[in-house]
Design a protein around this motif. Structure first.
Motif, short mmCIF file in Angstrom:
data_model
loop_
_atom_site.label_atom_id
_atom_site.label_comp_id
_atom_site.label_asym_id
_atom_site.label_seq_id
_atom_site.Cartn_x
_atom_site.Cartn_y
_atom_site.Cartn_z
N GLY A 297 0.88 -1.18 0.01
CA GLY A 297 -0.06 -0.05 -0.02
C GLY A 297 0.84 1.20 0.05
N PHE A 298 1.97 1.27 0.91
CA PHE A 298 2.73 2.43 0.93
C PHE A 298 3.63 2.65 -0.28
CE2 PHE A 298 1.38 2.30 5.66
CZ PHE A 298 0.89 3.44 5.64
N ARG A 302 -0.82 4.50 -1.48
CA ARG A 302 -2.27 4.58 -1.18
C ARG A 302 -2.35 5.26 0.18
NH1 ARG A 302 -5.19 -1.27 -2.34
NH2 ARG A 302 -4.59 -1.36 -4.40
N THR A 307 -4.36 1.55 2.70
CA THR A 307 -3.16 0.63 2.87
C THR A 307 -3.79 -0.61 4.06
OG1 THR A 307 -1.65 2.10 2.15
CG2 THR A 307 -0.92 0.30 3.62
#
Length: 342
Positions: A297-298, A302, A307
């Motif tokens: 996610g990171f 996001r 995330t």
């Protein structure tokens, strides 16, 4: 954050799964899986299309050649692997059991990884093109030398402005070399930008306060309150750290699980939805899958909430997969998010 490779560092282990009834002796068959917390992270990231590299130490023999081939088939960059020593680490765990319980038997003393020493790894080479470095508290739990290699890795990562994540995996059956985790982990956590664990691990490993009255009844609201307290304490103690994640996983009935997570960053606690299910298949690797989901996610920039949503669904899906690493694709995880959306 520049988007280079994610390098995961830890010991590759083979998990051997004798059944509880001793049927394996009758059938001459012993199921096993390729594992190791950090390899599980590397495997998930590669499956999800994130450039993923893995650093471990393996002996120079045909078993290692096959293991390296296995990782390469999964699109993991194995060029950092150090070839030395005589053996691959093993652990025994009956199916469905938890790595934190008394059922785990480690057989990893004297492994190629356990024999790593400072000055062995060429960090210039290993960190070429790397923007994220991930390791877990299992690494420094093995022995003093490996703890020093972790410190050396973090120093090299800092010099190159590489983002660092740490999973506070606690393994009571490790940490046998005369030091408590709290004597070792804080000096490593100082270099980390994202720390993941739970309120109990943060207490055991980083000396963060544990408020008994908030955790004794495992009530969700009180646990969320504690997640905020723990996260803020970590950010205060370790100024480099900007993101703290906590997982809460409890048994639900004889075979089920109740699971939710939090992510604290920029003064705000994000909370996942809660997953409750009556029956799961395999607890191993769920936390690693959550960690991989956070990185995913990171890495793709996001939002914290998005995330957390992805990482939690990925970890939940892992509970139904019989292996150490996830086999769920991004699309399948997104489907799970939709299916359980409230």
């Amino acid at each position: 954050m520049t988007r280079g490779k994610v390098l995961s560092f830890g010991e590759l282990l083979l998990r051997i799964c004798p059944d509880g009834q001793g049927q394996w002796l009758q059938e001459n068959r012993l199921p096993f899986y390729v594992g190791g917390a950090e390899l599980n992270v590397a495997t998930a990231l590669a499956l999800w299309g994130v450039p993923s590299a893995y650093l471990t130490a393996l002996p120079e023999n045909f078993v290692s050649e096959q293991l390296i081939g296995y990782m390469q088939e999964r699109q993991i960059d194995t060029s950092p692997v150090v070839l030395q020593g005589d053996r691959v680490g093993l652990y025994y765990l009956p199916k469905g059991k938890d790595l934190k319980n008394a059922g785990v038997i480690y057989d990893r003393a004297g492994s190629a990884y356990a024999d790593l020493k400072t000055g062995t790894i060429n960090w210039d080479q290993v960190f070429e093109g790397v923007s994220w470095f991930h390791f877990s508290a299992i690494c420094p739990a093995i022995n003093q030398n490996v703890a020093e290699v972790c410190a050396e890795a973090l120093q090299a990562a800092q010099e190159r402005n590489i983002f660092v994540s740490l999973d506070l995996n606690y393994r009571a059956k490790l940490w046998k070399y005369g030091k408590d985790p709290v004597e070792v982990m804080p000096s490593l956590a100082v270099s980390c930008n994202l720390i993941m664990g739970n309120v109990w691990a943060a207490n055991k490993m980083l000396g963060m306060p544990l408020e008994e009255e908030l955790v004794q009844d495992i009530e969700k609201e009180k646990l969320l309150q504690h997640a905020t307290l723990t996260s803020e304490a970590i950010l205060k103690e370790f100024p480099k750290c900007k993101i703290v994640a906590n997982t809460f996983r409890f048994d639900h009935g004889p075979q089920g699980i109740r699971y939710f997570t939090t992510l604290y960053t920029q003064g705000e606690l994000h909370v996942s939805q809660e997953y409750v299910v009556d029956k799961i298949l395999d607890k191993v690797g769920s936390g690693d899958c959550f960690m991989a989901g956070l990185i995913y996610g990171f890495y793709h920039q996001r939002s914290p909430q998005e995330t957390l949503k992805f990482a939690t669904a990925a970890a939940f899906k892992k509970l139904f997969i019989e292996s150490d690493a996830t086999t769920s694709t991004v699309a399948e995880i997104e489907e799970t998010i939709q299916a359980y959306a409230k």
